[in-house]
Design an enzyme around this catalytic site. Structure first.
Site, PDB file in Angstrom:
ATOM      1  CG  ASN A   9      -1.804   1.188   1.336  1.00  0.00           C
ATOM      2  OD1 ASN A   9      -1.872   1.987   0.404  1.00  0.00           O
ATOM      3  ND2 ASN A   9      -2.489   1.334   2.465  1.00  0.00           N
ATOM      4  CE  LYS A  11      -0.546   3.307   4.715  1.00  0.00           C
ATOM      5  NZ  LYS A  11      -0.581   3.469   6.161  1.00  0.00           N
ATOM      6  CG  HIS A 100      -6.266   1.883   4.836  1.00  0.00           C
ATOM      7  ND1 HIS A 100      -5.928   2.854   5.746  1.00  0.00           N
ATOM      8  CD2 HIS A 100      -5.220   1.042   4.746  1.00  0.00           C
ATOM      9  CE1 HIS A 100      -4.692   2.605   6.187  1.00  0.00           C
ATOM     10  NE2 HIS A 100      -4.247   1.511   5.593  1.00  0.00           N
ATOM     11  CD  GLU A 102      -3.557   5.512   6.487  1.00  0.00           C
ATOM     12  OE1 GLU A 102      -3.489   5.604   5.247  1.00  0.00           O
ATOM     13  OE2 GLU A 102      -2.645   4.991   7.167  1.00  0.00           O
ATOM     14  CD  GLU A 172      -3.895  -2.459   7.128  1.00  0.00           C
ATOM     15  OE1 GLU A 172      -2.749  -2.605   6.723  1.00  0.00           O
ATOM     16  OE2 GLU A 172      -4.609  -1.495   6.817  1.00  0.00           O
ATOM     17  N   GLY A 178       1.676   2.495  10.798  1.00  0.00           N
ATOM     18  CA  GLY A 178       2.606   3.611  10.658  1.00  0.00           C
ATOM     19  C   GLY A 178       3.202   4.080  11.970  1.00  0.00           C
ATOM     20  CB  SER A 218       4.462  -1.375  12.252  1.00  0.00           C
ATOM     21  OG  SER A 218       3.974  -0.059  12.450  1.00  0.00           O
TER      22      SER A 218
END
Ligand code: PGA
Length: 257
Positions: A9, A11, A100, A102, A172, A178, A218
């Site tokens: 990904n 991003k 996701h 985010e 996730e 991150g 991560s």
């Protein structure tokens, strides 16, 4: 067939020049790193990069497939600046990420909207990496399994067994994305096993045995092997470490062993 599969990904990172450099680095080691894997590795790239990256990876022996990072919840219409399932498919994507964290956080995507997006993606020939995961607050309140359970039930339970063959689930934990804080293999395995038990309960053994459940948050070259040693962790959705060819290839090698 093995259910193992890796996904990158990117991003909202990389210039096109940087992307080409990364692809060159991947190309060199991709075949060897793929080992015994039977499913292609996915690259979820920014929508404007689908065409140029697709042109580049066309010569990679089918080992890489393109994924969008999102599609809009409407099929078409007056939504300036958005991309539909049709657009990303026609630009070369055969997959899309959906849900996701985010996007759940910054675009307020909820399970109802995501159910519609999954249906739209499948209707237009896109396979789906559907992301689920709890926040730190959820985990500390012992709500991990109910939150993840609702994300699975509300979004996926309306699908047929045939449609489920085109879905990958990525677990996730939001607190691990991150942040450098990776879930321990045991923490991740607990949630993966729970997800698979839900899938088995709803669709039966065949669908649950074939479902690829990726871990994300991560993942790096150092922790991948420990995660992949767990029975229900079938791969990873990799953000930061997917931007460096040696790191991503090392994760792929760990999965392909
Ligand atoms: P990370 O991102 O590997 O940088 O934590 C994973 C993801 O958000 O998909």
């Amino acid at each position: 067939m093995s259910r193992k599969q890796l996904a990158a990904n990117w991003k909202m990172n990389l210039s096109l020049t940087e992307a080409y450099t990364l692809l060159d680095g991947l190309k060199a080691g991709l075949k060897a790193a793929h080992g015994n894997l039977t499913r292609p590795t996915l690259l979820a790239v920014p929508a404007p990069f689908l065409v140029p990256v697709g042109n580049e990876v066309a010569g990679y022996d089918g080992l890489l497939e393109l994924s969008a990072q999102n599609i809009h919840h409407a099929e078409s219409g007056a939504y300036t600046g958005e991309s539909s399932a049709i657009h990303v498919y026609d630009a070369g994507a055969r997959w899309t990420l959906l849900g996701h964290s985010e996007r759940r956080q910054f675009q307020h995507e909820d399970n109802t909207m995501l159910h519609g997006k999954v249906r739209l993606a499948l209707k237009h020939g896109l396979k789906v990496v559907y992301c689920v995961g709890e926040t730190l607050t959820d985990r500390e309140a012992n709500n991990t399994l109910p939150v993840v359970g609702a994300q699975i039930k509300d979004v996926l339970y309306g699908l047929t067994p045939e449609e489920m063959a085109d879905v990958v689930v990525a677990y996730e934990p939001v607190w691990a994305i991150g942040t450098g804080k990776v879930a321990t293999p045991e923490q991740a395995q607990e949630v993966h096993a729970y997800i698979r038990s839900l899938i088995r309960g709803h669709w039966g053994a065949e669908v649950s045995n074939n479902l690829c459940i990726q871990y994300g948050g991560s993942v790096n070259a150092a922790n991948a092997e420990g995660l992949f040693s767990q029975p229900d962790i079938d791969g990873a959705l990799v953000g930061g470490a997917s931007l460096k060819a040696p790191d991503f290839l090392a994760i792929l090698t760990a999965l392909g062993k």
